[in-house]
Design an enzyme around this catalytic site. Structure first.
Site, PDB file in Angstrom:
ATOM      1  N   SER A  36       0.822  -1.194   0.000  1.00 18.15           N
ATOM      2  CA  SER A  36       0.000   0.000   0.000  1.00 18.15           C
ATOM      3  C   SER A  36       0.865   1.256   0.000  1.00 18.15           C
ATOM      4  O   SER A  36       2.094   1.203   0.135  1.00 18.15           O
ATOM      5  CB  SER A  36      -0.923  -0.003   1.228  1.00 18.15           C
ATOM      6  OG  SER A  36      -1.913   0.991   1.104  1.00 18.15           O
ATOM      7  N   ASP A 114      10.594  -1.623  -8.190  1.00 20.62           N
ATOM      8  CA  ASP A 114       9.838  -0.898  -7.161  1.00 20.62           C
ATOM      9  C   ASP A 114       8.587  -0.353  -7.820  1.00 20.62           C
ATOM     10  O   ASP A 114       8.658   0.457  -8.752  1.00 20.62           O
ATOM     11  CB  ASP A 114      10.692   0.241  -6.592  1.00 20.62           C
ATOM     12  CG  ASP A 114       9.946   1.032  -5.527  1.00 20.62           C
ATOM     13  OD1 ASP A 114       9.050   0.467  -4.884  1.00 20.62           O
ATOM     14  OD2 ASP A 114      10.260   2.229  -5.338  1.00 20.62           O
ATOM     15  N   THR A 115       7.409  -0.794  -7.352  1.00 16.52           N
ATOM     16  CA  THR A 115       6.161  -0.437  -8.034  1.00 16.52           C
ATOM     17  C   THR A 115       5.301   0.467  -7.170  1.00 16.52           C
ATOM     18  O   THR A 115       5.408   0.469  -5.943  1.00 16.52           O
ATOM     19  CB  THR A 115       5.356  -1.700  -8.391  1.00 16.52           C
ATOM     20  OG1 THR A 115       5.060  -2.413  -7.185  1.00 16.52           O
ATOM     21  CG2 THR A 115       6.159  -2.595  -9.309  1.00 16.52           C
ATOM     22  N   PRO A 116       4.419   1.255  -7.803  1.00 20.79           N
ATOM     23  CA  PRO A 116       3.600   2.208  -7.053  1.00 20.79           C
ATOM     24  C   PRO A 116       2.583   1.513  -6.158  1.00 20.79           C
ATOM     25  O   PRO A 116       2.104   0.420  -6.460  1.00 20.79           O
ATOM     26  CB  PRO A 116       2.883   3.014  -8.150  1.00 20.79           C
ATOM     27  CG  PRO A 116       3.605   2.711  -9.407  1.00 20.79           C
ATOM     28  CD  PRO A 116       4.190   1.351  -9.248  1.00 20.79           C
ATOM     29  N   GLY A 117       2.222   2.188  -5.070  1.00 19.47           N
ATOM     30  CA  GLY A 117       1.201   1.660  -4.177  1.00 19.47           C
ATOM     31  C   GLY A 117      -0.187   2.165  -4.489  1.00 19.47           C
ATOM     32  O   GLY A 117      -1.172   1.540  -4.135  1.00 19.47           O
ATOM     33  N   LEU A 471     -29.101  11.840 -34.305  1.00 19.26           N
ATOM     34  CA  LEU A 471     -29.908  11.943 -33.090  1.00 19.26           C
ATOM     35  C   LEU A 471     -31.334  11.469 -33.327  1.00 19.26           C
ATOM     36  O   LEU A 471     -31.805  11.397 -34.473  1.00 19.26           O
ATOM     37  CB  LEU A 471     -29.918  13.389 -32.593  1.00 19.26           C
ATOM     38  CG  LEU A 471     -28.567  13.968 -32.130  1.00 19.26           C
ATOM     39  CD1 LEU A 471     -28.699  15.466 -31.890  1.00 19.26           C
ATOM     40  CD2 LEU A 471     -28.072  13.259 -30.877  1.00 19.26           C
ATOM     41  N   SER A 474     -33.819  13.107 -36.009  1.00 20.85           N
ATOM     42  CA  SER A 474     -33.035  13.800 -37.034  1.00 20.85           C
ATOM     43  C   SER A 474     -33.545  13.523 -38.438  1.00 20.85           C
ATOM     44  O   SER A 474     -33.237  14.263 -39.375  1.00 20.85           O
ATOM     45  CB  SER A 474     -31.560  13.385 -36.937  1.00 20.85           C
ATOM     46  OG  SER A 474     -31.426  11.983 -37.142  1.00 20.85           O
ATOM     47  N   SER A 544     -27.025   4.795 -33.131  1.00 21.57           N
ATOM     48  CA  SER A 544     -25.636   4.273 -33.057  1.00 21.57           C
ATOM     49  C   SER A 544     -24.682   5.374 -32.580  1.00 21.57           C
ATOM     50  O   SER A 544     -23.882   5.879 -33.366  1.00 21.57           O
ATOM     51  CB  SER A 544     -25.190   3.693 -34.396  1.00 21.57           C
ATOM     52  OG  SER A 544     -25.502   4.523 -35.491  1.00 21.57           O
TER      53      SER A 544
END
Length: 631
Positions: A36, A114-117, A471, A474, A544
């Site tokens: 963490s 070293d990886t982010p928490g 729309l 339309s 669509s």
């Protein structure tokens, strides 16, 4: 503060090449540190580098200066600054990117990731874990096992890491309390029971003070296990040797007319001169006559080697092909189940098309089912209709063409893949294949005697799909109906697929969420393609709203058969018409997902025709559209 390591710049490697040369003969251990936020990962790595005497004098001088400027330890050295290389990391005191460091002891050489928490950097953590043999999961002794601890433990398990060190850090801040340490370890092990770890080694330590990092601490007389360094130096990693060859072709190497080779890396196994090899998808075989590397010819190439293969005869091989030994063919599939780690802020939706990269193979892929999302806290399987950022979900995928594959458990090379957004080219997910779906082997295309060309000849015209988008209100259906009347009068065979009509039958089970809209258009595109194959001219009139799905329909049906008509009548004109009363309901809150009001509508960027039905008369519009039928 720990005493200064006695080093000189001349005794330390300045490049990876020098480092590897100095450490020849030692085995290499790759490990990842995770956990963490603010559990002390970068500090721990800095301490390992310090204690292993891997710092030159100039690095020490820079570290001391930056500890004064950025450090969080007062007058003491902040070891985290050895690893936190980005200015944002130093200013915030956190890890953002994956930082790699190397060092060695007399026993073994190491590469650390070293990886982010932070949860938003889950993709970085997956990157670091993809090549690691061991995971060191840090836990702040004051905080215990947190949600992110569980997330990283689960990700480590997914990435196939089977050896875990549970480093309960900052024990100095809780008085080296043995009972607290044991409670933390018990909580983690209870959570990890189903994760398939072969070995879990708990260690109480203080990365800042050095307790139990490289030297046993007098503050933990109740602990009899190894130090962290001792554990890393002695842990045994048994990598099973593959008897098959997996050679993904990265490019065809042809510098001149006299040389033709196939370059790539050996993903699994080994290959020798004289081996008979097979191109997995085509089944063509040939014999290896030469193996070329940067260092010259080789008689044998092993797993991980980057080489060029020359073969005994000319066979069709291109980038993306997978070469195997002829007596050990690889499996192929076009449908499989996989665990997806979603890495994009835009939701992943059932039915939406993405590009898939598996080894060097590329294809189009769609998520056909989201089976469940994994609850990180409990590992329960929660129902889910879409994939959100950092979700870990089990899904089924359909591929546009067969690919060589294996389960991730058996092959990281053939079992891992990424999904790429077709519009932004961003990597949206990383995936690990669980298994092929049985229907991939049981369903085969049936050859028919009467072809599309036969039907078109009988009809007297080619099949085509005219796709009207715009729309609500339309004028799409009005234009489609008028065009069909004109074509019918000229003897053409036609059919209209209209949004409201289709939702009363084929798509009556779908609502109006983004996921349902995607599936609605996917089904329509498939039906339109079948009708076109029957030789009909199909008018498809649907809002669509998403560019991706319109592009999917174009690719499915074929560029030469697809005509996109953007009915660009402005929203205010559509709302004034409001022939179905939908805008009134949307403005009153009764219809929250109306395209253009409560849900987005993405106008075409380069439609084949653009018609503003508020300005262009019906007859003029039909005259313009009839141009597409001139042979």
């Amino acid at each position: 503060m720990a005493p200064k390591a006695q080093t000189t710049a001349a005794s330390k490697p300045s490049t990876i090449e020098e480092y590897l040369e100095q450490q020849q003969g030692q085995d290499l251990l790759r490990f990842i540190t995770c956990g963490s936020v603010d559990d002390g990962k970068s500090t721990l790595i800095g301490r390992l580098l310090w204690d292993a005497q891997q710092l030159t004098d100039d690095q020490l001088a820079v570290l001391k200066n930056e500890s004064k400027k950025y450090g969080t330890q007062g007058a003491e050295i902040d070891f985290a600054l050895l690893v936190d290389g980005l200015s944002a990391e130093r200013e915030q005191g956190i890890t953002i990117d994956v930082a790699y460091r190397f060092f060695a002891t007399s026993t073994r050489k190491f590469i650390i990731a070293d990886t982010p928490g932070h949860e938003q950097y889950t993709r970085n953590m997956v990157t670091g874990a993809s090549t690691a043999d061991v995971a060191v999961i840090l836990i702040d002794a004051r905080q215990g096992v947190l949600t992110q601890t569980r997330r990283h433990a689960y990700l480590v398990s997914l990435m196939g890491i089977r050896h875990v060190v549970v480093a309960v850090n900052k024990m100095d801040l809780v008085g080296f309390d043995a009972s607290l340490f044991q409670r933390t370890v018990d909580t983690f092990q209870q959570f990890a029971q189903t994760l398939g770890f072969e070995r879990v080694t708990p260690i109480p330590l203080s990365a800042l003070k050095g307790d139990n990092v490289t030297r046993r601490s007098a503050n933990t007389p109740w602990y009899s296990g190894p130090t962290l360094m001792g554990c890393l130096e002695t842990i045994e990693i048994n990598t099973p040797k593959s008897e098959r060859l997996v050679f993904p072709v990265q490019w065809v190497n042809r510098p001149d007319a006299s040389f033709r080779g196939f370059s790539g890396y050996v993903g699994e196994g080994q290959v020798r001169v004289g081996d008979e090899v097979r191109v997995s998808l085509s089944g063509q075989t040939a014999t290896v006559t030469e193996i070329v590397s940067m260092n010259g010819p080789m008689q044998e190439a092993l797993c991980g080697d980057a080489i060029t293969l020359r073969l005994s005869k000319e066979i069709d091989v291109s980038r993306g092909d997978i070469i195997s030994l002829s007596q050990s063919p690889l499996e192929i599939t076009d449908q499989f189940e996989a665990t997806l780690i979603w890495m994009n802020e835009e939701a992943g939706l059932h039915g939406r098309n993405y590009d898939i990269k598996l080894a060097t193979q590329w294809a189009s892929a769609s998520i056909t089912n989201i089976k469940y999302r994994v609850n990180i806290n409990t590992l329960a399987h929660d129902a889910s209709t879409h994939l959100s950022l950092n979700d870990i979900s089990v899904c089924t995928l359909a591929i546009s063409k067969p690919l060589v594959f294996d389960s991730y458990q058996h092959s990281k090379t053939l079992g891992s893949f990424i999904l790429v957004d077709r519009v932004s080219n961003a990597t949206v997910a990383a995936g690990m294949i669980t298994h092929s779906l049985r229907r991939a082997q049981n369903v085969h295309k049936q050859a028919l005697s009467i072809t599309r060309e036969n039907r078109e000849k009988l009809n007297g015209h080619k099949g085509k799909v005219i796709w009207f988008t715009g729309l609500s209100g339309s004028g799409k259906s009005t234009l489609a109906n008028a065009l069909e009347v004109e074509l019918h009068a000229r003897g053409h065979r036609t059919y209209i697929l209209d949004g409201d009509n289709v939702r009363q039958g084929l798509n009556k089970d779908l609502g109006f969420t983004d996921a349902d809209r995607v599936e609605n258009i996917r089904r329509i595109a498939e039906v339109a393609k079948l009708m076109m194959d029957a030789g009909l001219i199909v008018m498809a009139a649907f809002i669509s709203p998403f560019r991706r799905e319109r592009q999917m329909a174009r690719e499915l049906i074929g560029e030469e058969n697809f005509v996109e008509v953007y009915v660009s009548t402005p929203l205010e004109v559509c709302e004034q018409r409001d022939v179905k009363g939908l805008y009134k309901k949307a403005r009153s809150g009764q219809l929250p997902n109306l395209s253009g009001v409560g849900s987005p509508y993405e106008p075409p960027v380069d439609a084949d025709f653009e018609i503003n039905a508020g300005q262009t008369g019906l007859n003029m519009a039909i005259t313009q559209l009839m141009q597409t039928f001139k042979q």
